[in-house]
Design a protein around this motif. Structure first.
Motif, PDB file in Angstrom:
ATOM      1  N   GLN A 270       0.860  -1.183   0.000  1.00 38.42           N
ATOM      2  CA  GLN A 270       0.000   0.000   0.000  1.00 38.42           C
ATOM      3  C   GLN A 270       0.892   1.227   0.000  1.00 38.42           C
ATOM      4  OE1 GLN A 270      -2.427   1.682  -0.606  1.00 38.42           O
ATOM      5  NE2 GLN A 270      -3.663   2.397   1.110  1.00 38.42           N
ATOM      6  N   TRP A 271       0.503   2.206  -0.815  1.00 37.39           N
ATOM      7  CA  TRP A 271       1.269   3.451  -0.925  1.00 37.39           C
ATOM      8  C   TRP A 271       0.310   4.588  -0.627  1.00 37.39           C
ATOM      9  CZ3 TRP A 271       3.461   5.687  -6.134  1.00 37.39           C
ATOM     10  CH2 TRP A 271       4.475   6.622  -5.857  1.00 37.39           C
ATOM     11  N   GLN A 272       0.489   5.218   0.522  1.00 35.71           N
ATOM     12  CA  GLN A 272      -0.400   6.315   0.911  1.00 35.71           C
ATOM     13  C   GLN A 272       0.422   7.500   1.399  1.00 35.71           C
ATOM     14  OE1 GLN A 272      -3.544   5.445   3.755  1.00 35.71           O
ATOM     15  NE2 GLN A 272      -4.109   7.610   3.905  1.00 35.71           N
ATOM     16  N   LEU A 273       0.319   8.606   0.669  1.00 30.52           N
ATOM     17  CA  LEU A 273       1.082   9.807   1.009  1.00 30.52           C
ATOM     18  C   LEU A 273       0.190  10.971   1.428  1.00 30.52           C
ATOM     19  CD1 LEU A 273       3.841   9.791  -1.774  1.00 30.52           C
ATOM     20  CD2 LEU A 273       3.864   8.712   0.484  1.00 30.52           C
ATOM     21  N   THR A 274      -1.118  10.816   1.341  1.00 31.86           N
ATOM     22  CA  THR A 274      -2.028  11.890   1.751  1.00 31.86           C
ATOM     23  C   THR A 274      -3.122  11.324   2.654  1.00 31.86           C
ATOM     24  OG1 THR A 274      -3.453  11.582  -0.196  1.00 31.86           O
ATOM     25  CG2 THR A 274      -1.639  13.163  -0.400  1.00 31.86           C
ATOM     26  N   GLY A 275      -3.627  12.181   3.541  1.00 32.62           N
ATOM     27  CA  GLY A 275      -4.703  11.782   4.433  1.00 32.62           C
ATOM     28  C   GLY A 275      -4.222  10.947   5.600  1.00 32.62           C
TER      29      GLY A 275
ATOM     30  N   ASP B 212       1.027  -6.274   2.938  1.00 32.23           N
ATOM     31  CA  ASP B 212       2.204  -6.639   3.731  1.00 32.23           C
ATOM     32  C   ASP B 212       3.091  -5.440   4.020  1.00 32.23           C
ATOM     33  OD1 ASP B 212       1.601  -9.469   3.622  1.00 32.23           O
ATOM     34  OD2 ASP B 212       2.262  -9.413   1.523  1.00 32.23           O
ATOM     35  N   ILE B 213       3.110  -4.482   3.085  1.00 33.84           N
ATOM     36  CA  ILE B 213       4.027  -3.347   3.151  1.00 33.84           C
ATOM     37  C   ILE B 213       3.231  -2.058   3.038  1.00 33.84           C
ATOM     38  CG2 ILE B 213       6.005  -2.219   2.041  1.00 33.84           C
ATOM     39  CD1 ILE B 213       6.618  -5.000   0.752  1.00 33.84           C
ATOM     40  N   TYR B 214       3.597  -1.078   3.858  1.00 33.45           N
ATOM     41  CA  TYR B 214       3.043   0.272   3.750  1.00 33.45           C
ATOM     42  C   TYR B 214       4.179   1.225   3.390  1.00 33.45           C
ATOM     43  CZ  TYR B 214      -1.744  -0.274   5.568  1.00 33.45           C
ATOM     44  OH  TYR B 214      -3.073  -0.583   5.734  1.00 33.45           O
ATOM     45  N   ASP B 215       3.962   2.007   2.359  1.00 33.98           N
ATOM     46  CA  ASP B 215       4.900   3.054   1.947  1.00 33.98           C
ATOM     47  C   ASP B 215       4.242   4.384   2.293  1.00 33.98           C
ATOM     48  OD1 ASP B 215       6.632   4.794   0.665  1.00 33.98           O
ATOM     49  OD2 ASP B 215       6.734   3.633  -1.191  1.00 33.98           O
ATOM     50  N   VAL B 216       4.787   5.077   3.305  1.00 35.72           N
ATOM     51  CA  VAL B 216       4.153   6.293   3.814  1.00 35.72           C
ATOM     52  C   VAL B 216       5.189   7.404   3.987  1.00 35.72           C
ATOM     53  CG1 VAL B 216       2.231   5.104   4.937  1.00 35.72           C
ATOM     54  CG2 VAL B 216       4.372   5.412   6.185  1.00 35.72           C
ATOM     55  N   ASP B 217       4.695   8.619   4.192  1.00 38.27           N
ATOM     56  CA  ASP B 217       5.547   9.809   4.229  1.00 38.27           C
ATOM     57  C   ASP B 217       6.406   9.860   5.487  1.00 38.27           C
ATOM     58  OD1 ASP B 217       5.833  12.640   2.801  1.00 38.27           O
ATOM     59  OD2 ASP B 217       5.829  12.972   4.972  1.00 38.27           O
ATOM     60  N   PHE B 218       7.669  10.262   5.313  1.00 42.94           N
ATOM     61  CA  PHE B 218       8.624  10.274   6.420  1.00 42.94           C
ATOM     62  C   PHE B 218       8.302  11.330   7.463  1.00 42.94           C
ATOM     63  CE2 PHE B 218      10.344  13.961   4.344  1.00 42.94           C
ATOM     64  CZ  PHE B 218      11.183  14.610   5.247  1.00 42.94           C
TER      65      PHE B 218
END
Length: 316
Positions: free
Chosen positions: A96-101, A110-116
């Protein structure tokens, strides 16, 4: 950086060693009741010489392995490399790739890609508790004016605005003495928050109108330095896009992240990652999940998302 290969030879009969440390040791006399005594006997000195030779020939895996080798275990800022092996995503892992909200921790991935910076410690804690692996997103090729460290970028490294992204400018990646300490600090923050990997974005500036005469060699040097910074902090690292340089960079990066390779008929360029068992995490923004058959054919872990990169997601 690749290590110079060590040429390990069978030890020859003992001869006085030219090594300064060994020379000092064998020359040192011991004083006892009988006066000055001779130094170590030849058999002991030969044993010590053999130990030194073996130590010089010891090392990690072949050049390009993700775990830092002794010759490359120190990053640009001198931090020591990690002892533990790095986590690397499996080609079959979902993501999952979530950069907003607000991060939606209920997505089955299995994996989350989120903002640092904008992802809260509480959100990260819930994800870790649920067994998710975490990728730390930040831009390493541009300056975003809303970032907490935006003032650290001097005007001399700021280039043209990025098309379609207000408040964001390309960076002069040749000025590594300025940029790498900033990126190192970001990776330090990622490691401290418990991330497993980093996603440095915008690492293909040489192919864009940045306002600087960047070359392919400039980009290769910068991208390799980013990978070294990540590995020295115990973080695996993704190669984001930059498809033309995959043959030169696949050995330095642990997995890849791609946007829209099906739409632009570029997925075959990721074969070097697939052939080495490295995951390729892939997203499409347009249409339906009809692209999934082709994505699976290329060995990609894929999903469809809206361009705003919110929580919505349709996995393959």
């Amino acid at each position: 950086m690749a290590r110079t290969p060590c040429l390990c030879l069978r030890p020859s009969p003992f001869r006085p060693s030219p090594d300064p440390l060994m020379s000092r040791f064998t020359a040192r006399a011991r004083t006892g009741s009988g006066g000055v005594q001779p130094g170590p006997r030849p058999c002991l000195a030969a044993f010590l010489l053999l130990a030194l030779m073996l130590q010089g020939c010891a090392g990690g895996g072949p050049p390009g392995s993700s775990s830092p080798s002794p010759a490359s275990s120190q990053a640009t800022d001198g931090k020591a490399g990690p002892a533990a092996p790095l986590w690397r995503p499996s080609p079959t892992d979902s993501w999952q790739w979530q950069l907003t909200g607000t991060v939606d921790g209920t997505v089955e991935a299995d994996i989350y890609d989120v903002d640092f910076e904008t992802t809260s410690p509480e959100e990260l804690g819930v994800l870790k508790q649920d067994g998710r692996r975490l990728i730390c997103y930040f831009s390493s090729g541009s300056r975003e004016e809303y970032r907490g460290d935006a003032a650290e970028f001097p005007p001399a490294v700021l280039g043209r605005p990025m098309d379609g992204w207000p408040g964001e400018q390309w960076l002069d990646i040749r000025q590594t003495d300025v940029l790498l300490p900033i990126m190192a600090a970001r990776m330090d923050a990622c490691a401290a928050k418990g991330y497993d990997a980093v996603e440095p974005d915008n690492v293909d500036g040489y192919r864009n109108e940045t306002g600087f005469p960047l070359t392919a060699a400039d980009q290769l040097a910068y991208n390799r330095a980013l990978a070294e910074l990540a590995h020295s902090r115990g973080l695996s690292v993704a190669l984001k896009n930059d498809m033309d340089q995959i043959p030169e960079l696949v050995r330095y990066f642990d997995f890849a992240i791609n946007e829209e390779c099906v739409r632009y008929a570029e997925c075959n360029l990721y074969q070097p990652f697939v052939d080495t068992g490295k995951a390729v995490l892939h997203v499409e923004y347009v249409g339906t999940v009809d692209f999934c058959a082709e994505a699976r054919h290329h060995g990609l872990s894929s999903m469809l998302k809206p361009l705003d990169l919110g929580a919505s997601r349709q996995p393959c």
